[in-house]
Design an enzyme around this catalytic site. Sequence first.
Site, PDB file in Angstrom:
ATOM      1  CD  GLU A  26      -1.036   0.603   3.665  1.00  0.00           C
ATOM      2  OE1 GLU A  26      -1.564   1.716   3.484  1.00  0.00           O
ATOM      3  OE2 GLU A  26      -1.139  -0.032   4.735  1.00  0.00           O
ATOM      4  CE  LYS A  88      -6.872   7.003   5.732  1.00  0.00           C
ATOM      5  NZ  LYS A  88      -6.988   7.272   7.161  1.00  0.00           N
ATOM      6  CB  VAL A 108      -5.730  -2.013   4.407  1.00  0.00           C
ATOM      7  CG1 VAL A 108      -6.153  -3.478   4.345  1.00  0.00           C
ATOM      8  CG2 VAL A 108      -4.417  -1.869   5.170  1.00  0.00           C
ATOM      9  CG  ASP A 140     -13.695   6.194  12.767  1.00  0.00           C
ATOM     10  OD1 ASP A 140     -13.591   5.401  11.794  1.00  0.00           O
ATOM     11  OD2 ASP A 140     -12.913   7.134  12.961  1.00  0.00           O
ATOM     12  CB  SER A 142     -11.053   0.943   9.221  1.00  0.00           C
ATOM     13  OG  SER A 142     -10.377   0.938   7.989  1.00  0.00           O
ATOM     14  CB  ALA A 143     -13.634   1.502   4.326  1.00  0.00           C
ATOM     15  CG  ASP A 144      -8.504  -0.838   6.127  1.00  0.00           C
ATOM     16  OD1 ASP A 144      -8.726  -0.185   5.086  1.00  0.00           O
ATOM     17  OD2 ASP A 144      -7.516  -0.643   6.865  1.00  0.00           O
ATOM     18  CE  LYS A 161      -4.058   1.470  11.449  1.00  0.00           C
ATOM     19  NZ  LYS A 161      -4.498   2.435  10.509  1.00  0.00           N
TER      20      LYS A 161
HETATM   21  N1  PSU Z   1      -1.027   0.629   9.155  1.00  0.00           N
HETATM   22  C1  PSU Z   1       0.100   1.321   9.450  1.00  0.00           C
HETATM   23  N2  PSU Z   1       0.131   2.634   9.083  1.00  0.00           N
HETATM   24  C2  PSU Z   1      -0.882   3.203   8.353  1.00  0.00           C
HETATM   25  C3  PSU Z   1      -2.043   2.447   8.025  1.00  0.00           C
HETATM   26  C4  PSU Z   1      -2.044   1.161   8.471  1.00  0.00           C
HETATM   27  O1  PSU Z   1       1.022   0.784  10.053  1.00  0.00           O
HETATM   28  O2  PSU Z   1      -0.777   4.367   7.986  1.00  0.00           O
HETATM   29  C5  PSU Z   1      -3.144   3.031   7.171  1.00  0.00           C
HETATM   30  C6  PSU Z   1      -3.610   1.912   6.250  1.00  0.00           C
HETATM   31  O3  PSU Z   1      -3.576   2.407   4.929  1.00  0.00           O
HETATM   32  C7  PSU Z   1      -5.024   1.632   6.697  1.00  0.00           C
HETATM   33  C8  PSU Z   1      -5.474   2.983   7.128  1.00  0.00           C
HETATM   34  O4  PSU Z   1      -5.806   1.082   5.683  1.00  0.00           O
HETATM   35  O5  PSU Z   1      -4.323   3.464   7.851  1.00  0.00           O
HETATM   36  C9  PSU Z   1      -6.737   2.944   7.955  1.00  0.00           C
HETATM   37  O6  PSU Z   1      -7.275   4.214   8.000  1.00  0.00           O
HETATM   38  P1  PSU Z   1      -8.780   4.417   8.558  1.00  0.00           P
HETATM   39  O7  PSU Z   1      -8.681   4.062  10.005  1.00  0.00           O
HETATM   40  O8  PSU Z   1      -9.072   5.876   8.318  1.00  0.00           O
HETATM   41  O9  PSU Z   1      -9.652   3.506   7.756  1.00  0.00           O
HETATM   42 MN    MN Z   2     -12.372   5.878   9.984  1.00  0.00          MN
END
Ligand code: PSU
Ligand code: MN
Length: 311
Positions: A26, A88, A108, A140, A142-144, A161
Site C-alpha cells: 500500500e 488518502k 488497505v 468510526d 475502518s472501511a478496511d 493498529k
Molecule cells: N497501518 C500502518 N500505518 C498506516 C495504516 C495502516 O502501520 O498508515 C493506514 C492503512 O492504509 C489503513 C489505514 O488502511 O491506515 C486505515 O485508515 P482508517 O482508520 O481511516 O480507515
Molecule cells: Mn475511519
Amino acid sequence: MIASHLRISPLVQNALLHHLPVVALETTIISHGMPYPDNIATALEVERIIKENGAIPATIGIIDGEIVVGLSSQEIKEFGSLKKEIIKVSRRDFAFVISQKKWGSLTVAATMIVAKMVGIDIFVTGGIGGVHYGVSDSLDISADLEELAHNRTCVVCAGAKAILDLAKTLEYLETKGVDVIGYQSDYLAAFYSHHSDLKLEYRLDSPGEIAKYLKVKKDLALDSGTLISNPIPLEFELPYEIVHKSIQQALDKAQELHIKGKVLTPFLLKEITKLTDGLSLEANKHLIYHNALIGSLIAVALNNLIYNTSA
Ligand code: PSU
Ligand code: MN
C-alpha cells in the site's frame, strides 16, 4: 482485468503473465502513516526484502488519476516526499481522485480492491484499520473491515493498529466471516506488542501451511479475506506501559481537538511517534519488515502449490 485507469509496470505485468509470486503493497503508510524520510526508506527496504525472498513487489498508488501497480523507486519517493497533495484513498475515494486526475495513496481497503482487479493474492502491510474506541458515539469503523468481508486477498499484518479497540475489531471480523490466522501465535498480534490477550481460533506455523489453507479458499471460491496475524518479533516490541500511556494520551488529544474521519488514524500515529520519542516508529518499521518476509514466503509457497513451479 479492468484495463482502463490502470497501468501495470512491465516487471509486474511480466510476473503476473508468467505466474511468478507477486506481493501487493500500500501507499497510505508512505504518505500518511510515517514521517519523512523514514517513510521512503522503509518502503524501499520492504521492496528489497520481498525481492530477496523470491517474490516481486507491487507497490500501488494513483498518479495523476491513473492507478499504477508496481511503482518505481522514484515514484515511491514522490509519494513519500510530501511535496504534493496526496489524497488518502479508500473504496469511496477512487472515482473522485481518478476523474480529477489527482494523486492518491491507497489504504488497505483500496489496495485489496486493486489487488483483486489484477490478480494478486498476497498483500503485505503494517496493521489494518478497525473499530475505533468510542465507536458507539462516532460509528468510526475502518472501511478496511468491510473490504475484508468480501475480497479474498490475503492480508499479512501485525494485527490491527494498537490505537484501535482490538476486541471489537476482532468481533466485527468474526461477524463478517473474515478468518484471522495467528502465525506462530495463539493470540491476535497487537501491532507494537507481540500479542494481545485475544485468543484466535486458528494458528498456523509455516508459510507452507498457510499456502495450503489459501489454496482451499481459492478452490472453494470463498470470497472473504484472510488476515494473517504476524506478531512483531519479541526483540522489537515496545513495552506495554509505554504503548498504553502514549496511546491514551494521543486519544485524549484527538478528542480534545475534535479530530474525526480519515485524518484520525494519521493524527494518532504521528502523536504516538512524538510521545514515544520515535520508539513507536522503530517498532512500526520492524513489524513491517517481518510482514514483508513472511508475506513473500507465503506468496512463493502458494505459487508453487498452484502452478507447481519454483520462482
Ligand atoms: N497501518 C500502518 N500505518 C498506516 C495504516 C495502516 O502501520 O498508515 C493506514 C492503512 O492504509 C489503513 C489505514 O488502511 O491506515 C486505515 O485508515 P482508517 O482508520 O481511516 O480507515
Ligand atoms: Mn475511519
